[in-house]
Design a protein around this motif. Sequence first.
Motif, PDB file in Angstrom:
ATOM      1  N   SER A 113     -60.986  69.276  60.949  1.00 34.32           N
ATOM      2  CA  SER A 113     -62.354  68.914  61.339  1.00 34.32           C
ATOM      3  C   SER A 113     -63.351  69.239  60.226  1.00 34.32           C
ATOM      4  O   SER A 113     -64.343  68.514  60.048  1.00 34.32           O
ATOM      5  N   ARG A 114     -63.111  70.319  59.466  1.00 35.16           N
ATOM      6  CA  ARG A 114     -64.038  70.673  58.388  1.00 35.16           C
ATOM      7  C   ARG A 114     -64.083  69.580  57.325  1.00 35.16           C
ATOM      8  O   ARG A 114     -65.164  69.208  56.847  1.00 35.16           O
ATOM      9  N   LYS A 115     -62.936  69.043  56.967  1.00 37.22           N
ATOM     10  CA  LYS A 115     -62.917  67.977  55.974  1.00 37.22           C
ATOM     11  C   LYS A 115     -63.568  66.712  56.508  1.00 37.22           C
ATOM     12  O   LYS A 115     -64.241  65.986  55.770  1.00 37.22           O
ATOM     13  N   VAL A 116     -63.375  66.428  57.796  1.00 38.26           N
ATOM     14  CA  VAL A 116     -64.002  65.235  58.372  1.00 38.26           C
ATOM     15  C   VAL A 116     -65.517  65.352  58.333  1.00 38.26           C
ATOM     16  O   VAL A 116     -66.226  64.417  57.950  1.00 38.26           O
ATOM     17  N   LEU A 117     -66.037  66.516  58.722  1.00 38.60           N
ATOM     18  CA  LEU A 117     -67.485  66.716  58.719  1.00 38.60           C
ATOM     19  C   LEU A 117     -68.050  66.692  57.298  1.00 38.60           C
ATOM     20  O   LEU A 117     -69.204  66.303  57.089  1.00 38.60           O
ATOM     21  N   ALA A 118     -67.258  67.097  56.321  1.00 37.16           N
ATOM     22  CA  ALA A 118     -67.709  67.091  54.927  1.00 37.16           C
ATOM     23  C   ALA A 118     -67.562  65.719  54.271  1.00 37.16           C
ATOM     24  O   ALA A 118     -67.906  65.571  53.094  1.00 37.16           O
ATOM     25  N   GLY A 119     -67.052  64.744  55.015  1.00 32.88           N
ATOM     26  CA  GLY A 119     -66.872  63.409  54.463  1.00 32.88           C
ATOM     27  C   GLY A 119     -65.632  63.251  53.626  1.00 32.88           C
ATOM     28  O   GLY A 119     -65.484  62.250  52.916  1.00 32.88           O
ATOM     29  N   LEU A 120     -64.742  64.226  53.703  1.00 34.31           N
ATOM     30  CA  LEU A 120     -63.484  64.146  52.960  1.00 34.31           C
ATOM     31  C   LEU A 120     -62.397  63.520  53.828  1.00 34.31           C
ATOM     32  O   LEU A 120     -62.584  63.285  55.016  1.00 34.31           O
ATOM     33  N   GLN A 121     -61.247  63.258  53.246  1.00 31.17           N
ATOM     34  CA  GLN A 121     -60.143  62.625  53.961  1.00 31.17           C
ATOM     35  C   GLN A 121     -59.046  63.654  54.222  1.00 31.17           C
ATOM     36  O   GLN A 121     -58.293  64.016  53.321  1.00 31.17           O
ATOM     37  N   PRO A 122     -58.921  64.130  55.465  1.00 32.46           N
ATOM     38  CA  PRO A 122     -57.877  65.112  55.770  1.00 32.46           C
ATOM     39  C   PRO A 122     -56.501  64.447  55.852  1.00 32.46           C
ATOM     40  O   PRO A 122     -56.390  63.235  56.032  1.00 32.46           O
ATOM     41  N   GLU A 123     -55.480  65.241  55.749  1.00 32.34           N
ATOM     42  CA  GLU A 123     -54.108  64.744  55.824  1.00 32.34           C
ATOM     43  C   GLU A 123     -53.433  65.287  57.076  1.00 32.34           C
ATOM     44  O   GLU A 123     -53.498  66.480  57.354  1.00 32.34           O
ATOM     45  N   ILE A 124     -52.791  64.386  57.808  1.00 30.86           N
ATOM     46  CA  ILE A 124     -52.042  64.750  59.008  1.00 30.86           C
ATOM     47  C   ILE A 124     -50.564  64.497  58.725  1.00 30.86           C
ATOM     48  O   ILE A 124     -50.189  63.406  58.294  1.00 30.86           O
ATOM     49  N   GLU A 125     -49.736  65.491  58.963  1.00 35.54           N
ATOM     50  CA  GLU A 125     -48.295  65.349  58.723  1.00 35.54           C
ATOM     51  C   GLU A 125     -47.615  64.772  59.970  1.00 35.54           C
ATOM     52  O   GLU A 125     -47.799  65.284  61.069  1.00 35.54           O
ATOM     53  N   VAL A 126     -46.857  63.724  59.770  1.00 31.18           N
ATOM     54  CA  VAL A 126     -46.111  63.074  60.847  1.00 31.18           C
ATOM     55  C   VAL A 126     -44.645  63.024  60.442  1.00 31.18           C
ATOM     56  O   VAL A 126     -44.313  62.600  59.336  1.00 31.18           O
ATOM     57  N   SER A 127     -43.758  63.463  61.324  1.00 31.80           N
ATOM     58  CA  SER A 127     -42.325  63.471  61.024  1.00 31.80           C
ATOM     59  C   SER A 127     -41.543  62.980  62.232  1.00 31.80           C
ATOM     60  O   SER A 127     -41.990  63.114  63.374  1.00 31.80           O
ATOM     61  N   GLY A 128     -40.381  62.398  61.962  1.00 31.66           N
ATOM     62  CA  GLY A 128     -39.521  61.910  63.027  1.00 31.66           C
ATOM     63  C   GLY A 128     -38.098  62.380  62.834  1.00 31.66           C
ATOM     64  O   GLY A 128     -37.716  62.842  61.751  1.00 31.66           O
ATOM     65  N   HIS A 129     -37.295  62.255  63.875  1.00 30.73           N
ATOM     66  CA  HIS A 129     -35.896  62.650  63.841  1.00 30.73           C
ATOM     67  C   HIS A 129     -35.097  61.503  63.227  1.00 30.73           C
ATOM     68  O   HIS A 129     -34.861  60.478  63.859  1.00 30.73           O
ATOM     69  N   GLY A 130     -34.634  61.674  62.003  1.00 31.06           N
ATOM     70  CA  GLY A 130     -33.955  60.600  61.290  1.00 31.06           C
ATOM     71  C   GLY A 130     -32.596  60.235  61.849  1.00 31.06           C
ATOM     72  O   GLY A 130     -32.054  59.180  61.504  1.00 31.06           O
ATOM     73  N   ALA A 131     -32.017  61.054  62.713  1.00 37.39           N
ATOM     74  CA  ALA A 131     -30.705  60.749  63.277  1.00 37.39           C
ATOM     75  C   ALA A 131     -30.759  59.610  64.282  1.00 37.39           C
ATOM     76  O   ALA A 131     -29.733  59.012  64.598  1.00 37.39           O
ATOM     77  N   TYR A 132     -31.943  59.296  64.781  1.00 42.37           N
ATOM     78  CA  TYR A 132     -32.112  58.216  65.753  1.00 42.37           C
ATOM     79  C   TYR A 132     -33.118  57.215  65.193  1.00 42.37           C
ATOM     80  O   TYR A 132     -34.330  57.356  65.404  1.00 42.37           O
ATOM     81  N   PRO A 133     -32.646  56.220  64.457  1.00 45.17           N
ATOM     82  CA  PRO A 133     -33.567  55.323  63.739  1.00 45.17           C
ATOM     83  C   PRO A 133     -34.581  54.634  64.637  1.00 45.17           C
ATOM     84  O   PRO A 133     -35.751  54.497  64.273  1.00 45.17           O
ATOM     85  N   LEU A 134     -34.153  54.178  65.818  1.00 43.55           N
ATOM     86  CA  LEU A 134     -35.081  53.458  66.696  1.00 43.55           C
ATOM     87  C   LEU A 134     -36.169  54.383  67.210  1.00 43.55           C
ATOM     88  O   LEU A 134     -37.362  54.035  67.197  1.00 43.55           O
ATOM     89  N   LEU A 135     -35.797  55.584  67.667  1.00 44.52           N
ATOM     90  CA  LEU A 135     -36.791  56.550  68.138  1.00 44.52           C
ATOM     91  C   LEU A 135     -37.676  57.009  66.987  1.00 44.52           C
ATOM     92  O   LEU A 135     -38.887  57.199  67.160  1.00 44.52           O
TER      93      LEU A 135
END
Length: 384
Positions: A113-135
């Motif tokens: 939220s601090r970066k958003v309020l400062a007009g910067l671009q924050p980074e969100i980490e997203v990961s998935g379980h690679g053993a199940y390609p469809l999921l």
Amino acid sequence: MGRSMSAVRAASRAFLLTWQSIFRDKAALLLFFISGIVYSFFYPLPYSAETVRRVPVAIVDQDQSALSRQLIRFAGAHPSILVVGVSTRPEAAQELVWQGEAAGAMVIPADFSRKVLAGLQPEIEVSGHGAYPLLNKVVLNGLAEVAGTVSAGIELRRLGATTASAMQAEASRQPLTVEPLPLFNVREGYASYIVPGVVVLIIQQTFLLGIGLLFGSWRSEKSFPYAPGAASYCGALTAFALVVTLNALYFFGFVFWWQDYPRGGNLIGTAVLTVLFAYSVAALGMLIGMFFRTRERSMQLLVATSLPIMFLSGLAWPMSAIPVPLQVLGWSLPSTAAIQGFIATNQMGASLHEVRMELAGLLGLMVLFVALGMRKWRRFVLPA
């Protein structure tokens, strides 16, 4: 005239003898007809939902701000995602993934939220379980859409402060709009994609197994119901082709309607393909069957071929990514041309001209298998 009438009688007798043999052999009858009915109800069942929804994910909220809570609410409202746990520790999310209770995770950093309020671009980490390609695909796409929705809302609020209206702010952010419109697989579902093609493979493989049982029994018992000659071969071939045709009519006519799959795009083209497919599969089955010495041999040799044939057909794996020698091998089987042709005509409404390669392939295979089968027929009916 007398010779032609004699040939017709011989063909008719072989046609009737074939059907009598099918109904007398319970295992062959099961493979020719009953197995198709069982497959039609149980094979599409796992794909009945069409699209994957409510895949469990874990969220790590290290920011714990109003904006991060909004992001979590948006994730919970997404139709493809089910939030099963929210924690401040990445280890907790990792444990859920390892235990199989979550198929992916999203990490909201502490300075979000601090970066958003400062007009910067924050980074969100997203990961998935690679053993199940469809999921894994559903999780990554769903969480990316959630992040994109929140990001769009933030950007619109910023633009709204400098423009006269919200409509101008939206037009400034997205000057071009895109409206996706699926033409054939209107549900964009997995069942509508995979089942119509696999059905063709099911028809071919169950028929080859059934005809292998019949010919293996005749060879081992030395009891051949047919008279020698081309007429009896043609009568038996037509009877077996009718078996394939009836199965195709059941799947394309009833099952596709019952399961509400795309269908009926070009009925005439589908009918022409059905006839060529039926005769080519029947001719291939008779040719292979004449090499079996016992009824069990067909099961031993043909059951394991279904999965490789499916990959060679270009349905589950793009044809352009298959090596040329394997493409040639795939086109030596009726299922490859039939799968591509039936999907084009029945699901997509392609004309006969547009599937001319598939028609030519089936016609060529039919002629080849019939020529080889008739050559083998006399030695099979009258063994030395």
